[in-house]
Design an enzyme around this catalytic site. Structure first.
Site, short mmCIF file in Angstrom:
data_model
loop_
_atom_site.label_atom_id
_atom_site.label_comp_id
_atom_site.label_asym_id
_atom_site.label_seq_id
_atom_site.Cartn_x
_atom_site.Cartn_y
_atom_site.Cartn_z
N SER A 1 -37.87 -12.55 10.32
CA SER A 1 -37.08 -12.37 11.54
C SER A 1 -37.70 -11.29 12.41
O SER A 1 -38.35 -10.37 11.93
CB SER A 1 -35.64 -12.01 11.21
OG SER A 1 -35.57 -10.64 10.85
N LYS A 2 -37.46 -11.46 13.70
CA LYS A 2 -37.97 -10.51 14.68
C LYS A 2 -37.39 -9.12 14.41
O LYS A 2 -38.09 -8.10 14.46
CB LYS A 2 -37.56 -11.00 16.08
CG LYS A 2 -37.73 -10.00 17.18
CD LYS A 2 -39.07 -10.13 17.83
CE LYS A 2 -39.24 -9.07 18.88
NZ LYS A 2 -40.59 -8.89 19.30
N ARG A 3 -36.10 -9.12 14.09
CA ARG A 3 -35.41 -7.84 13.91
C ARG A 3 -36.03 -7.05 12.75
O ARG A 3 -36.30 -5.87 12.85
CB ARG A 3 -33.92 -8.10 13.63
CG ARG A 3 -33.01 -6.91 13.79
CD ARG A 3 -31.55 -7.34 13.73
NE ARG A 3 -31.28 -8.22 12.58
CZ ARG A 3 -31.09 -7.79 11.34
NH1 ARG A 3 -31.15 -6.51 11.07
NH2 ARG A 3 -30.85 -8.64 10.36
N GLY B 1 -40.56 -7.70 13.18
CA GLY B 1 -41.27 -7.48 14.44
C GLY B 1 -41.95 -8.72 14.95
O GLY B 1 -41.50 -9.85 14.68
#
Ligand code: GLU
Length: 481
Positions: free
Chosen positions: A248-250, A253
């Protein structure tokens, strides 16, 4: 459904950049549509007005284009279809299959608190399912706003044969109570808008990430209530990192979204190949890792998608990209990397054929195109440090001085047009000095390129040309004294 038209879709929400998992699901659907000569549809699920951004929608469209994923229909935008969702919600209300729920946030929070304290699963208790007209009037008089909830059948098993995961069964009592399908402001929620669209757009198969398994169990009764044929479902495993976390982006990154790969010079076909290959191999040739869309068009089956989670592996992706770069001609690599090269180097310093030679020298070691300028930068300037680290150690030897003195006196006799001759001159000097291997080559390499490793020394000398070689040897000799 033997004669039914095959229609599949990808339905991203523009609440973030295009995620690798979405790309992978899109690829599976795209390949399936190709094999079955079906239609592949793009739908942008943009009903979350708080979190949607136009830049994300544009990034999603641009990302699919970059990857050469083509759509037969769309993009359709849910924000342009609100009337349709309202019409179908009204139909469900009229038929008694949905109802207005007037619960306030405080009441729902209170309910959750009690359930948590009693250690029972938190869910809506369907308390407004059967309100009398009088009760409704009272809530309205209080100024309460109502959401619309779908009447989920009580305690029944929702079963389907999943194309990827096999037979699935979820009991409706595990689905959190009657789901909200329309907010008080008339905006539909995901589980409703998706069914209206998938039904209205006559989807034959819905293949998406397995984080939607419970949603599918909620959606099947809604399909039925709306009188739509229930599509065939498939749930692909999500992408995880090595430490077993959902990519995940959260948490991880920019590795989660495709922007990074676009920016850093990954080839779209390499990224696509890597993503498909993560959980799918060619039926008659499972060992084959490198394949194009065209090669697998007639072979793609959802049922061969692996059930186990896919593991994100950057070195493996880099390997794929490197293989694709190596398979390109020099001219293709030059054209693909031109924007990266121009950003860092003054390309007008060399004629094109020499630029091609430089690329040819380093191309096999390039994992992504943005590495290329760094690898040939020394041809363009001598801003590399000589008097530190390994370079200093190599130059601070007696042999280094001998070699560099000798080479600086041999420049006139060198034929710079011929890289073999350049190399031979260095070797001949070595013989005269009784030096060879690293004693001979490393000082020259460091002086000319700032590194003791690198491409063929003869080619370095020949491409740099007499003036630059002379200036760099002199510079190195100064460091020595
Ligand atoms: N908009 C949903 C998502 O991005 C679509 C899921 C689906 O394919 O139904 O997760």
């Amino acid at each position: 459904m033997p004669n039914k038209e095959i229609r599949v879709r990808i339905a991203p929400s523009p609440t973030g950049s295009l995620h690798l998992g979405t790309v992978r699901t899109a690829l599976y659907n795209y390949l399936f549509a190709k094999r079955t000569k079906g239609k592949f549809i793009l739908r942008i699920e943009d009903t979350d007005q708080q979190r949607n951004k136009d830049e994300y929608t544009n990034g999603i469209l641009d990302g699919f284009k970059w990857l050469n994923i083509e759509f037969d229909e769309g993009p359709y935008y849910q924000s342009e279809r609100l009337d349709l969702y309202r019409k179908f919600a009204q139909k469900l209300l009229d038929e008694g299959k949905a109802y207005h729920c007037f619960c306030t946030q405080e009441e729902l929070d209170e309910l959750r608190k009690i359930q948590r304290a009693a250690k029972v699963p938190e869910k809506y208790d369907n308390r407004h399912r059967n309100l009398t007209e009088e009760q409704k009037k009272k809530f309205l008089d209080e100024g309460r706003k109502a959401v619309i909830r779908f009447k989920l059948p009580d305690n029944i098993d929702i079963k389907w044969h999943d194309e990827i995961r096999g037979d699935i069964c979820v009991n409706t009592s595990d689905l959190g109570g009657d789901p909200v399908i329309m907010r008080a402001d008339g905006i539909p929620l995901y589980n409703f808008a998706v069914v209206v669209d998938d039904g209205d757009m006559r989807m034959s198969h819905i293949v998406r990430g397995d984080d939607h398994l419970h949603n599918t169990a909620k959606q099947i009764p809604i399909f039925e209530a709306l009188g739509f044929e229930v599509p065939i479902f498939g749930h692909a495993p999500l992408i995880f990192t090595h430490d077993r976390e959902k990519l995940s982006k959260r948490k991880h990154g920019d590795i989660a979204n495709i922007d990074k790969y676009q920016k850093e010079g990954y080839l779209p076909e390499a990224l696509a190949n890597y993503l498909v290959h993560m959980s799918w191999t060619i039926p008659d040739n499972p060992e084959k890792e490198i394949f194009s869309f065209e090669e697998v068009y007639d072979k793609f089956e959802f049922s061969r998608i692996s059930k186990s989670s896919a593991i994100y592996d950057l070195p493996k992706l880099n390997w794929f990209n490197n293989e694709y770069i190596k398979a390109k001609t020099i001219e293709e690599v030059y054209n693909l990397s031109k924007s990266f090269l121009e950003k860092e180097l003054d390309l007008s310093m060399y004629p094109k054929d020499q630029l091609f030679q430089m690329i040819d020298l380093v191309k096999a070691g390039v994992n992504k195109l943005d590495e290329l300028p760094g690898l040939i930068k020394f041809f363009f300037d001598d801003k590399f440090a000589l008097n530190e680290g390994e370079n200093q150690k190599i130059l601070n030897t007696e042999n280094a001085k001998k070699v560099l003195d000798k080479i600086s006196n041999s420049l006139d006799s060198m034929n710079f047009k011929d890289s073999h001759d350049c190399k031979k001159t260095v070797d001949d000097m070595g013989k005269e000095l009784s030096l060879k291997g690293k004693d001979l080559y490393w000082p020259v390499r460091v002086a000319l390129s700032g590194s003791n490793k690198g491409p063929d020394l003869g080619l370095i000398i020949s491409l740099l040309g007499k003036e630059k070689v002379k200036a760099r040897i002199e510079r190195a000799l100064k460091v020595l004294v």
